[in-house]
Scaffold this motif. Structure first.
Motif, PDB file in Angstrom:
ATOM      1  N   HIS A  36      -8.664  14.929   2.055  1.00 43.04           N
ATOM      2  CA  HIS A  36      -8.821  13.581   2.585  1.00 43.04           C
ATOM      3  C   HIS A  36      -7.752  12.693   1.970  1.00 43.04           C
ATOM      4  N   ALA A  37      -7.315  11.710   2.717  1.00 43.04           N
ATOM      5  CA  ALA A  37      -6.294  10.790   2.203  1.00 43.04           C
ATOM      6  C   ALA A  37      -6.958   9.631   1.466  1.00 43.04           C
ATOM      7  N   ALA A  38      -6.620   9.495   0.188  1.00 43.41           N
ATOM      8  CA  ALA A  38      -7.005   8.289  -0.537  1.00 43.41           C
ATOM      9  C   ALA A  38      -5.962   7.209  -0.285  1.00 43.41           C
ATOM     10  N   TYR A  39      -6.318   5.975  -0.604  1.00 46.14           N
ATOM     11  CA  TYR A  39      -5.334   4.894  -0.480  1.00 46.14           C
ATOM     12  C   TYR A  39      -5.273   4.111  -1.781  1.00 46.14           C
ATOM     13  N   PHE A  40      -4.172   3.395  -1.964  1.00 47.83           N
ATOM     14  CA  PHE A  40      -3.949   2.573  -3.157  1.00 47.83           C
ATOM     15  C   PHE A  40      -3.127   1.377  -2.713  1.00 47.83           C
TER      16      PHE A  40
ATOM     17  N   ASN B 109       1.637  12.185 -12.888  1.00 49.33           N
ATOM     18  CA  ASN B 109       2.384  13.380 -12.476  1.00 49.33           C
ATOM     19  C   ASN B 109       2.313  13.582 -10.971  1.00 49.33           C
ATOM     20  N   ILE B 110       1.795  12.599 -10.268  1.00 50.24           N
ATOM     21  CA  ILE B 110       1.645  12.716  -8.825  1.00 50.24           C
ATOM     22  C   ILE B 110       3.019  12.839  -8.160  1.00 50.24           C
ATOM     23  N   CYS B 111       3.220  13.921  -7.417  1.00 50.20           N
ATOM     24  CA  CYS B 111       4.462  14.066  -6.648  1.00 50.20           C
ATOM     25  C   CYS B 111       4.130  14.474  -5.227  1.00 50.20           C
ATOM     26  N   THR B 112       2.918  14.192  -4.808  1.00 48.70           N
ATOM     27  CA  THR B 112       2.506  14.570  -3.471  1.00 48.70           C
ATOM     28  C   THR B 112       1.652  13.449  -2.883  1.00 48.70           C
ATOM     29  N   ALA B 113       1.270  13.628  -1.655  1.00 53.01           N
ATOM     30  CA  ALA B 113       0.381  12.701  -0.967  1.00 53.01           C
ATOM     31  C   ALA B 113      -0.502  13.555  -0.057  1.00 53.01           C
ATOM     32  N   GLN B 114      -1.338  12.914   0.736  1.00 60.87           N
ATOM     33  CA  GLN B 114      -2.119  13.631   1.748  1.00 60.87           C
ATOM     34  C   GLN B 114      -1.597  13.183   3.111  1.00 60.87           C
ATOM     35  N   VAL B 115      -0.347  13.539   3.376  1.00 61.77           N
ATOM     36  CA  VAL B 115       0.356  12.965   4.533  1.00 61.77           C
ATOM     37  C   VAL B 115      -0.314  13.318   5.848  1.00 61.77           C
ATOM     38  N   LEU B 116      -0.633  14.586   6.061  1.00 65.04           N
ATOM     39  CA  LEU B 116      -1.230  14.974   7.334  1.00 65.04           C
ATOM     40  C   LEU B 116      -2.525  14.210   7.580  1.00 65.04           C
ATOM     41  N   LEU B 117      -3.318  14.039   6.534  1.00 65.31           N
ATOM     42  CA  LEU B 117      -4.600  13.331   6.674  1.00 65.31           C
ATOM     43  C   LEU B 117      -4.389  11.836   6.821  1.00 65.31           C
TER      44      LEU B 117
ATOM     45  N   ALA C 182       0.854  -1.188   0.000  1.00 64.48           N
ATOM     46  CA  ALA C 182       0.000   0.000   0.000  1.00 64.48           C
ATOM     47  C   ALA C 182       0.883   1.229   0.000  1.00 64.48           C
ATOM     48  N   ASN C 183       0.445   2.278  -0.701  1.00 62.74           N
ATOM     49  CA  ASN C 183       1.265   3.489  -0.725  1.00 62.74           C
ATOM     50  C   ASN C 183       0.901   4.407   0.436  1.00 62.74           C
ATOM     51  N   ALA C 184       1.621   5.529   0.501  1.00 55.99           N
ATOM     52  CA  ALA C 184       1.490   6.431   1.642  1.00 55.99           C
ATOM     53  C   ALA C 184       0.387   7.453   1.450  1.00 55.99           C
ATOM     54  N   SER C 185      -0.557   7.183   0.560  1.00 62.51           N
ATOM     55  CA  SER C 185      -1.773   7.949   0.293  1.00 62.51           C
ATOM     56  C   SER C 185      -1.713   8.649  -1.047  1.00 62.51           C
ATOM     57  N   LEU C 186      -2.911   8.923  -1.585  1.00 60.80           N
ATOM     58  CA  LEU C 186      -3.103   9.721  -2.786  1.00 60.80           C
ATOM     59  C   LEU C 186      -4.093  10.840  -2.458  1.00 60.80           C
ATOM     60  N   LEU C 187      -4.574  11.549  -3.478  1.00 65.15           N
ATOM     61  CA  LEU C 187      -5.267  12.819  -3.241  1.00 65.15           C
ATOM     62  C   LEU C 187      -6.715  12.661  -2.808  1.00 65.15           C
ATOM     63  N   ASP C 188      -7.481  11.840  -3.505  1.00 63.10           N
ATOM     64  CA  ASP C 188      -8.863  11.562  -3.120  1.00 63.10           C
ATOM     65  C   ASP C 188      -9.303  10.300  -3.857  1.00 63.10           C
ATOM     66  N   GLU C 189     -10.495   9.796  -3.531  1.00 67.75           N
ATOM     67  CA  GLU C 189     -10.913   8.517  -4.106  1.00 67.75           C
ATOM     68  C   GLU C 189     -11.077   8.594  -5.617  1.00 67.75           C
TER      69      GLU C 189
END
Length: 954
Positions: free
Chosen positions: A283-287, A333-341, A143-150
């Motif tokens: 919100h933190a998405a997951y993958f 092009n994702i270079c971010t996550a929703q770490v705080l969430l 599992a990754n450390a989160s994505l942007l939204d569902e």
């Protein structure tokens, strides 16, 4: 007449609190640079061709108290009703110790992305907990450390399936009609430029599985049904298609995991694990996916490695965090996550533990079963035989009336269609809520007996899909269940990290500026935090005013005519900007325009984004000073004149310079039929001084987490709105809940809406004059550092007057040749001085890019410069042989406390190692680990919480 004393006048104290240097310090820095005042410095930095383009006409800034009162009045216009809309967004309780010690704690929200692992072990551990949580619940090992939204996670899943599925003959992706509507909208947006056909239908009616390279299923379905997908997954696999499942994490506490019934990947949202609704985000998405696919997974991945002492240490693994390094070959092009969430969600699981999460899930389901049984007794047919927390009712001709009655009672139900409505319960639901809902549907009948139903209610989960596997067995989820324990755990993790609450973070291109407390306060107000993104428009008038005013503010700052706040990261803003350009060309019949010119110096997200938008990248050259080679640009624009779609250019340049020829560059593109996208990553040097929308830009994205003070949160949240000229305004992102229904790039209409008050507060308190001064001080601070350090480290690029913009690049390449000391060694040595390293090897390998921002006082700038000068002296000692070429403080940095008190075998002293300057005696940051071994981590990939025994073996 008595004279009014000055202290009785209205004063705005905020500007001076946001800007670090005092007047005397400003003058001292100007004296070093040889300028009389800030106006003279600005005049020398800003090219003549773009002087006077700023249209920042904004009143004086408000005081903190007045701005808070103003935004409180705006917030009060949002109506907080009981909301049962569901559709991927649910009420939740953020545990108070998490709210106070994490969400509202600058040690967590001001931290940067954990690219420097030695100073990021705390947030890396929290993210590893998140990955373990997701892996456990989904039954998938990676599992990754989160994505942007569902919605965007689903879009990433679609392109993931396209790359990896063995069915290469198909270009069609099946998406269940039972997916959330906003997810389907984002899928369509992402698929169209890539030529992917999204087929939406009932998965139970798929006749030919070989027609699809992949499929997306919702579990439970958006309308509430729980379907058994085992046979369907087997059929799709037999046809060489891959299967993605969008799964509800709370439901997975009770239901069979997607990985256990054959899913290849699972995506979804972690919002209901303690993250407020926030009108849609952040919100933190997951993958999560199978081990075989780990190197193709989008987003960041935290892995376990060892440090140079052989002790366990965490790091970002396998460069999945930087897919855009592949530039136009990137798949995302994702270079971010929703770490705080993600950290909030992980700590929600840590605090509740497996028993607590299961108890919450069972309670939500039992309340839903009681509600359904009572509705049946009242004569309403529930469509679902099996469900978790959501129901759909066939209400026929009474549907509109029921919605009207519900809203009169302060209740929001889901609008399914003209003859049906839906409702979803959540963690915040209670017996009182159930009885109120029964009253809505009773039409004069006596209400069912809640206690009697509760005593005998059967489960409505399908027996064949009840979860049998254990969840969250790792000790971290089974210890910190008292507030005392959790508080101490969060403090322990925070103490391992360096954030802005400890020291300057001088990252070029990242703009780590003050996130003022007054800006942050409204974020956790219920009026902003507890509103569902699909609540009726009349209930969100406060948000409507906030977004209208913020859009106008950003137009004034940029010189554009319209703004969309929907993109919830800079990557999404880039993408939305190119989609607007693409749609504009198509509206004029110029469908052939698909060439995007990008300078060789551009940030890697630019070519990655162009690729995602269906454009072909043509790279243009840069000259020896780092500027765009205008002759080469002109030649390529003319060569591709018939197909030219756009130029993507960063301004000031990625090299930290205001290029003189920017107007000419824009004119060349326009003369050849293209549009100009100006990357707003470096907007912090321009606000109030010049405006991209006035000197040639057609569209820009803005990083509100850079220039406009939204905190980085350890690597997210971010907001990446776009500003456009009037001719592109019709092509801004749409949404099913907006006037323009097509073209959503994020799941919620206003993306990460709940953090927009931060930027509103910043601009309101700074006012026009304050924003302009902030830009001037950002330029002053950067030039001060460049001047102080230029005799020790060459400054690689500068403008025509020998000045830089808001950042400078130090060239360390000659030192590698003379001493063997690398840019990595210098970065790690800065940790011993208590600093986060500047940006390494970007945009030029072997360099450091430094951006101090306007928030740092001269004393902190000098502390950093003194550290760099001292490091140069250490390098010189290596060059002269005074320090050993291999066993020296730079090669061994950073030094831990455990190393200091152990057997000391180095030829240099302990004092030189850990107290290289006297100021550290007063306040010393001790890194928890030594230098992390990246190679070991990639060769021995572990990306979930290892067992205690594994730590002991290491």
């Amino acid at each position: 007449m008595p004279i009014k004393p000055p202290f009785l006048g209205t004063a705005n104290e905020f500007i001076a609190r946001h800007i670090g240097p005092r007047d005397a310090e400003v003058q001292a820095m100007l004296d070093l640079l040889g300028y009389a005042d800030l106006e003279a410095l600005s005049a020398s930095v800003i090219p003549d061709s773009i002087k006077g383009t700023s249209v920042l006409e904004m009143g004086a800034g408000q005081s903190e108290a007045d701005a808070l009162a103003a935004i409180k009045a705006i917030a009060s216009k949002n109506q907080l009703c009981k909301t049962y809309i569901g559709q991927g967004y649910y009420g939740t309780h953020t545990p108070s110790p998490i709210l106070r010690n994490l969400l509202e704690n600058p040690a967590w929200y001001t931290a940067y992305t954990p690219y420097q692992p030695e100073i990021s072990q705390g947030r890396l551990e929290a993210l590893l907990n998140f990955q373990t949580l997701i892996s456990d619940l989904t039954g998938l090992p990676i599992a990754n450390a989160s994505l942007l939204d569902e919605g965007t996670a689903a879009a990433e899943a679609m392109t993931f399936c396209k790359r990896l599925a063995k069915n290469k003959a198909s270009n069609a992706f099946f998406a269940s009609k039972h997916c959330h509507p906003q997810t389907l909208d984002v899928l369509r947006t992402r698929a169209e430029p890539l030529g992917i056909e999204v087929v939406v239908g009932d998965e139970r009616e798929i006749a030919d599985a070989s027609a699809y390279f992949g499929a997306l299923l919702q579990y439970p379905a958006s309308n509430g049904d729980i379907f058994d997908y085992r046979d369907l997954v087997a059929r799709l696999h037999a046809a060489n298609a891959l299967v993605a499942v969008a799964a509800d994490l709370l439901a997975l506490c009770l239901l069979t995991a997607p990985g256990e019934f054959g899913a290849d990947l699972a995506i979804g949202s972690a919002q209901r694990f303690g993250v407020p609704l926030g009108f849609g985000g952040p919100h933190a998405a997951y993958f999560a996916t199978r081990d075989a696919f780990k190197r193709d997974m989008p987003g960041r991945l935290v892995g376990v490695s060892i440090d140079r002492h052989g002790q366990p240490a965490l790091r970002l693994a396998m460069q999945t965090r930087e897919q855009h390094i592949r530039r136009e070959k990137a798949t995302s092009n994702i270079c971010t996550a929703q770490v705080l969430l993600a950290n909030i969600a992980s700590m929600y699981a840590v605090y509740h533990g497996p028993q607590g999460l299961t108890r919450i899930a069972r309670r939500v389901h039992q309340l839903t079963a009681i509600l359904a049984q009572g509705l049946s007794k009242l004569g309403h047919a529930v469509e679902q035989e099996h469900f978790f927390d959501s129901l759909t009712l066939a209400t026929g001709a009474h549907t509109a009336q029921l919605h009207q009655q519900a809203r009169a009672m302060g209740i929001n139900l889901r609008e399914v269609d003209a003859g049906r409505l839906g409702l979803s319960l959540d963690e915040t639901s209670s017996q009182v809520d159930i009885e109120q809902l029964w009253a809505l549907f009773a039409d004069g009948q006596a209400l069912p007996d809640f206690e009697a139903l509760a005593a005998s209610i059967p489960s409505r989960l399908p027996t064949a899909l009840l979860r049998e596997s254990a969840i969250l067995s790792h000790p971290v989820f089974n210890r910190y269940h008292s507030e005392t324990e959790l508080m101490r755990y969060l403090r322990k993790l925070a103490d391992k990290d360096l954030a802005l609450d400890r020291s300057m973070i001088p990252l070029g291109s990242c703009t780590m500026k003050l996130n003022a407390a007054s800006e942050m306060i409204p974020v956790t107000w219920a009026e902003f935090g507890n509103l569902h993104p699909f609540a009726p428009a009349e209930q969100s008038q406060g948000y409507q005013q906030l977004t209208d005013e913020l859009e106008a503010m950003l137009c004034a700052a940029t010189g554009y005519d319209a703004v969309s706040l929907q993109p919830n990261a800079g990557s999404q803003g880039e993408y939305a900007g190119l989609l607007a350009i693409r749609a504009y060309h198509h509206s004029r019949g110029d469908d052939q325009r698909d060439i995007c010119l990008i300078p060789s110096s551009a940030h890697g997200t630019n070519p990655a984004t162009a690729n995602m938008a269906g454009m072909r990248v043509v790279v243009t050259a840069c000259d020896a000073r780092g500027n765009v080679d205008i002759a080469d640009l002109r030649a390529k624009a003319e060569e591709h004149q018939e197909r030219l779609a756009a130029l993507m250019i960063t301004y000031p340049s990625t090299h930290g310079v205001f290029e003189e020829g920017i107007r000419e560059i824009c004119a060349i593109i326009h003369d050849n039929g293209g549009q100009v996208y100006i990357d707003g990553a470096n907007m912090n040097a321009m606000v109030g001084l010049c405006a991209p929308g006035q000197f040639g830009g057609d569209v820009s994205h803005l990083n509100l987490h850079k220039t406009f003070c939204i905190p980085h949160g350890g690597g997210g949240p971010g907001v990446g709105p776009i500003g456009v000229k009037a001719h592109l305004a019709p092509f801004l992102p749409g949404h099913g809940h907006m006037q323009r229904k097509e073209g959503a790039v994020s799941a919620a209409p206003f993306g990460s809406a709940s953090i927009l008050p931060i930027t509103w507060m910043y601009i309101r308190m700074m006012g026009g004059a304050g924003l302009r001064r902030a830009s001037q001080l950002a330029i002053l601070n950067a030039n001060y550092i460049a001047r102080r350090l230029e005799e020790h480290f060459p400054v690689l690029y500068s403008g025509s007057n020998g000045l830089v913009a808001h950042e400078c690049i130090l060239d360390l390449r000659p030192l590698k040749d003379s001493s063997g000391i690398s840019v990595d060694d210098v970065a790690k040595r800065l940790i011993d001085f208590g600093f986060h390293a500047p940006t390494m090897s970007f945009p030029v390998a072997g360099t450091l890019m430094i951006e101090p921002t306007e928030s740092e006082a001269k004393e902190e700038l000098d502390r950093f410069c003194d550290a760099m000068i001292r490091i140069r002296e250490e390098i010189r000692a290596v060059e002269t042989g005074e320090l050993d070429p291999e066993d020296n403080p730079l090669k061994n940095a950073p030094h831990t406390a455990a190393e200091l008190v152990g057997d000391w075998t180095h030829p240099y002293s302990r004092e030189l190692a850990v107290y290289p300057v006297a100021s550290l005696l007063e306040a010393k940051y001790w890194p928890p680990v030594g230098r992390v071994d990246n190679v070991f981590g990639d060769r021995n990939l572990v990306c979930a919480c290892p067992s205690i025994e594994a730590y002991q073996e290491a």
